[in-house]
Design a protein around this motif. Structure first.
Motif, PDB file in Angstrom:
ATOM      1  N   SER A 281      -5.985   0.976   2.094  1.00  0.00           N
ATOM      2  CA  SER A 281      -7.099   0.028   2.242  1.00  0.00           C
ATOM      3  C   SER A 281      -7.590  -0.095   3.680  1.00  0.00           C
ATOM      4  CB  SER A 281      -6.666  -1.367   1.763  1.00  0.00           C
ATOM      5  OG  SER A 281      -6.224  -1.359   0.432  1.00  0.00           O
TER       6      SER A 281
ATOM      7  N   TRP B 145      -2.898  -6.379  -2.883  1.00  0.00           N
ATOM      8  CA  TRP B 145      -1.459  -6.373  -3.202  1.00  0.00           C
ATOM      9  C   TRP B 145      -0.974  -7.776  -3.534  1.00  0.00           C
ATOM     10  CZ3 TRP B 145       2.582  -9.137  -1.200  1.00  0.00           C
ATOM     11  CH2 TRP B 145       3.871  -8.756  -1.612  1.00  0.00           C
TER      12      TRP B 145
ATOM     13  N   ILE C 136      -6.267  -6.328   0.693  1.00  0.00           N
ATOM     14  CA  ILE C 136      -5.636  -5.026   0.432  1.00  0.00           C
ATOM     15  C   ILE C 136      -5.177  -4.873  -1.009  1.00  0.00           C
ATOM     16  CG2 ILE C 136      -4.928  -4.843   2.857  1.00  0.00           C
ATOM     17  CD1 ILE C 136      -2.089  -5.383   2.062  1.00  0.00           C
TER      18      ILE C 136
ATOM     19  N   SER D 191      -0.430   0.250  -0.161  1.00  0.00           N
ATOM     20  CA  SER D 191      -1.733  -0.388  -0.380  1.00  0.00           C
ATOM     21  C   SER D 191      -2.446  -0.653   0.948  1.00  0.00           C
ATOM     22  CB  SER D 191      -1.563  -1.702  -1.143  1.00  0.00           C
ATOM     23  OG  SER D 191      -1.081  -1.481  -2.448  1.00  0.00           O
TER      24      SER D 191
ATOM     25  N   GLU E 192       5.224  -0.854  -1.947  1.00  0.00           N
ATOM     26  CA  GLU E 192       3.877  -0.823  -2.518  1.00  0.00           C
ATOM     27  C   GLU E 192       2.878  -1.500  -1.584  1.00  0.00           C
ATOM     28  OE1 GLU E 192       2.553   0.640  -5.142  1.00  0.00           O
ATOM     29  OE2 GLU E 192       4.472   1.583  -5.640  1.00  0.00           O
TER      30      GLU E 192
END
Length: 227
Positions: free
Chosen positions: A132, A197, A195, A128, A124
């Motif tokens: 981004s 996350w 970003i 991300s 993930e």
């Protein structure tokens, strides 16, 4: 081979891909080396192995191409990623392998710590980062970490309770690695801000998922293939 792979290999990929490609580099928390306690992206890198030195160099390759050639490239400093298909000789796969038989593997010092991130969260993070990535953050390095320091003793205690293991740990039954640090965890604040996350999977959830995965597949075949 380490330097050829991480430095020349990174350079080759950037040279042979198009200018509008997005490049996510798998960096390492090892880049911080001796400065591994609560390390942020502003922490001075201090390599303590050939591997960490090569990873620092590759992060500079990323920064150079981003700033000099406007390439969309980013370096993710991965902390202790664990889960499906991890090398069978590493700590958590070996710990879960033994937990399935209700015992423990040989262990290093109980005081050594890590910052564990489950593989699904790591994937993930890469997605991300790719979504981004823009010129304002291109060339940067970002920590992929939970921000939580877990000692090997804490990890074993959690595993013992989770999987009902009664065996007493054999601490120092295998030698510490030369690059091991007693305090090794990161600060994820900049990653969340830039970003969007953060690690979502708790260590307990990740250990359960890894245990169930080993039970589901033919894990002994995977071990044999890795030998």
């Amino acid at each position: 081979l380490i330097f050829k792979t991480n430095i020349i290999g990174t350079t080759n990929i950037l040279e042979c891909t198009s200018d509008d490609s997005v490049f996510i580099n798998s960096g390492s928390s090892s880049e911080y080396g001796f400065n591994s306690e609560n390390s942020s992206e502003n922490t001075k890198v201090s390599p303590n192995s050939h591997y960490s030195l090569s990873k620092v160099a590759s992060s500079h390759v990323i920064s150079y191409y981003a700033k000099s050639f406007k390439r969309l490239a980013i370096n993710l400093r991965l902390f202790s990623i664990y889960g499906y298909y991890e090398d069978t000789n590493r700590l958590i796969p070996k710990l879960i392998e033994h937990a399935r038989s209700k015992n423990l593997p040989n262990l290093v010092s109980k005081d050594i710590s890590r910052d564990f991130v489950f593989i699904d969260d790591c994937i993930e993070a890469m997605i991300s980062a790719a979504l981004s990535l823009n010129q304002s953050i291109s060339g940067n390095s970002y920590n992929i970490c939970s921000g939580e320091k877990i000692t090997i003793e804490e990890l074993v205690n959690i595993s013992n309770e989770l999987f009902n293991i009664k065996e007493i740990p054999k601490w120092n039954s295998m030698p510490d690695r030369s690059w091991d640090q007693k305090v090794w965890y990161g600060n994820p604040t900049k990653t969340l801000n830039d970003i969007g996350w953060k690690a979502e999977t708790t260590l307990i959830e990740g250990l359960k998922k890894t245990f169930n995965w080993q039970e589901k597949i033919s894990y002994n075949d995977l071990i044999n293939k890795s030998k």
